[in-house]
Write a protein that holds these residues in place. Structure first.
Motif, PDB file in Angstrom:
ATOM      1  N   TRP A 163      -1.311  -5.433 -22.011  1.00  0.00           N
ATOM      2  CA  TRP A 163      -2.345  -6.615 -22.546  1.00  0.00           C
ATOM      3  C   TRP A 163      -2.521  -6.513 -24.095  1.00  0.00           C
ATOM      4  O   TRP A 163      -3.639  -7.340 -24.444  1.00  0.00           O
ATOM      5  N   GLY A 164      -2.299  -5.553 -24.631  1.00  0.00           N
ATOM      6  CA  GLY A 164      -2.589  -5.500 -26.154  1.00  0.00           C
ATOM      7  C   GLY A 164      -2.399  -6.691 -26.924  1.00  0.00           C
ATOM      8  O   GLY A 164      -3.244  -7.438 -27.637  1.00  0.00           O
ATOM      9  N   THR A 165      -1.048  -7.578 -26.805  1.00  0.00           N
ATOM     10  CA  THR A 165      -0.951  -8.605 -27.232  1.00  0.00           C
ATOM     11  C   THR A 165      -1.916  -9.878 -27.016  1.00  0.00           C
ATOM     12  O   THR A 165      -2.403 -10.588 -27.721  1.00  0.00           O
ATOM     13  N   ALA A 166      -2.192  -9.818 -25.556  1.00  0.00           N
ATOM     14  CA  ALA A 166      -3.097 -10.606 -25.182  1.00  0.00           C
ATOM     15  C   ALA A 166      -4.356 -10.719 -25.736  1.00  0.00           C
ATOM     16  O   ALA A 166      -4.958 -11.471 -26.032  1.00  0.00           O
ATOM     17  N   SER A 167      -4.851  -9.274 -25.787  1.00  0.00           N
ATOM     18  CA  SER A 167      -6.256  -9.158 -26.448  1.00  0.00           C
ATOM     19  C   SER A 167      -6.406  -9.442 -28.031  1.00  0.00           C
ATOM     20  O   SER A 167      -7.189  -9.921 -28.194  1.00  0.00           O
ATOM     21  N   LEU A 168      -5.165  -9.402 -28.709  1.00  0.00           N
ATOM     22  CA  LEU A 168      -5.252  -9.959 -29.980  1.00  0.00           C
ATOM     23  C   LEU A 168      -5.211 -11.419 -30.266  1.00  0.00           C
ATOM     24  O   LEU A 168      -5.969 -12.018 -31.001  1.00  0.00           O
ATOM     25  N   ILE A 169      -4.630 -12.150 -29.260  1.00  0.00           N
ATOM     26  CA  ILE A 169      -4.508 -13.521 -29.135  1.00  0.00           C
ATOM     27  C   ILE A 169      -6.015 -13.866 -29.007  1.00  0.00           C
ATOM     28  O   ILE A 169      -6.598 -14.837 -29.407  1.00  0.00           O
ATOM     29  N   ALA A 170      -6.625 -13.449 -27.980  1.00  0.00           N
ATOM     30  CA  ALA A 170      -8.015 -13.748 -27.811  1.00  0.00           C
ATOM     31  C   ALA A 170      -9.003 -13.346 -28.614  1.00  0.00           C
ATOM     32  O   ALA A 170     -10.085 -14.047 -28.404  1.00  0.00           O
ATOM     33  N   ARG A 171      -8.897 -12.358 -29.514  1.00  0.00           N
ATOM     34  CA  ARG A 171      -9.843 -11.826 -30.170  1.00  0.00           C
ATOM     35  C   ARG A 171      -9.814 -12.303 -31.582  1.00  0.00           C
ATOM     36  O   ARG A 171     -10.825 -12.380 -32.535  1.00  0.00           O
ATOM     37  N   ALA A 172      -8.702 -12.991 -32.086  1.00  0.00           N
ATOM     38  CA  ALA A 172      -8.523 -13.528 -33.476  1.00  0.00           C
ATOM     39  C   ALA A 172      -9.203 -14.654 -33.708  1.00  0.00           C
ATOM     40  O   ALA A 172      -9.280 -15.470 -32.944  1.00  0.00           O
ATOM     41  N   PRO A 173     -10.201 -14.620 -34.963  1.00  0.00           N
ATOM     42  CA  PRO A 173     -10.960 -15.737 -35.232  1.00  0.00           C
ATOM     43  C   PRO A 173     -10.268 -17.027 -35.265  1.00  0.00           C
ATOM     44  O   PRO A 173     -10.811 -17.933 -34.756  1.00  0.00           O
ATOM     45  N   VAL A 174      -9.000 -17.156 -35.772  1.00  0.00           N
ATOM     46  CA  VAL A 174      -8.111 -18.353 -35.735  1.00  0.00           C
ATOM     47  C   VAL A 174      -7.130 -17.953 -34.768  1.00  0.00           C
ATOM     48  O   VAL A 174      -6.374 -16.981 -35.004  1.00  0.00           O
TER      49      VAL A 174
END
Length: 285
Positions: A163-174
């Motif tokens: 889930w790490g990649t998904a969390s980066l997509i969801a958390r990135a400001p842009v």
């Protein structure tokens, strides 16, 4: 872990940027030799990747995701003809396994100046260096991840993603441009069980490497968050250990629903690309 993460060596201005330039150029040259002289590499839709690496909108991060066939995937998958692999400014950041790439001070320094971010397997998606990866995306950089989490050399469907990649997509400001990539052939260039259950000391040659670049994926995050909230009300995901301040108040159950949905989308896209790559390879023969 502390002393070996060497964040100072990962800074662009470390020693005027010279060590990074030297390492990226050396690694790029090695990768070109492996991809184009020792082996034959073909790429489908490589122009899309080159365009997004060279000239995406200012401030918009790029997140490439791929299957993981060998320890050579990165950097050799970037060595196809026409790709600016020796450009230290354009080079990707990549999540790298701490237990392999950061075993000692020398390796840590080398991988750090080569734009690698140490990730502790099993350390969870909110471990310290995931924040560094998030910072890179926040700064509009290009990050590559192997969301399966480990090498798989069987010709098999894409496994359940971490889930790490998904969390980066969801958390990135842009929200990053997410570009899926599938490749074949690296399992023959660097087989895991070559002799006595070990990898060969050098890359093998006379193999065919095929790289298939997909199209950018779209994620409607506000809609996905709403969906996760409604799904999570019916679930028993929570253990109360995840921070609520990470995603605008989404509790642990909602975060898990969100990450699972994004991961499933990426996995489906990679699997479709994998199937396309097989038919594409047959047409070429």
């Amino acid at each position: 872990m502390g002393g070996r993460t060497m964040e100072w060596a990962a800074r662009a201005n470390h020693l005027g940027g010279l060590p990074r330039k030297v390492v990226i150029t050396a690694i790029g040259t090695f990768a070109k030799v492996v991809a184009n002289l020792l082996n034959t590499t073909t790429v489908h839709n490589g122009d899309t990747l080159i365009r997004l690496v060279r000239s995406r909108p200012a401030g918009v991060p790029l997140l490439t995701v791929s299957n993981h066939m060998s320890t050579l995937d990165d950097p050799v998958m970037w060595a196809f003809k026409g790709f600016p692999i020796c450009d230290a400014k354009l080079a990707r950041w990549v999540l790298a396994a701490e237990d392999i790439c950061f075993k000692n001070t020398v390796l840590s320094y080398f991988f750090r100046i080569g734009k690698c971010i140490p990730i502790t397997r099993g350390g969870g998606i909110y471990q310290e260096h995931m924040n560094e990866a998030l910072d890179r995306l926040t700064n509009g950089a290009w990050l590559h991840t192997f969301p399966e989490g480990k090498v798989c050399q069987e010709d098999a469907p894409i496994r359940r993603l971490k889930w790490g990649t998904a969390s980066l997509i969801a958390r990135a400001p842009v929200t990053p441009i997410v570009l899926p990539i599938i490749h074949h052939g690296f399992e023959k260039v660097m087989p895991e069980n070559y002799a006595f259950g070990r990898r060969p000391p050098v890359p093998l040659w006379n193999q065919e490497i095929k790289i298939v670049v997909g199209e950018p994926m779209e994620f409607n995050l506000p809609e996905l968050r709403e969906m996760a909230l409604s799904q999570s009300r019916d679930s028993s995901f929570s253990s109360g250990q995840w921070p609520r301040n990470i995603l605008g108040g989404l509790d642990e159950a909602a975060q898990k629903c969100l990450y699972m949905t994004i991961s499933d989308q990426i996995r489906t896209t990679l699997e479709n690309l994998r199937n396309f790559s097989k038919s594409y390879a047959k047409v070429e023969q």
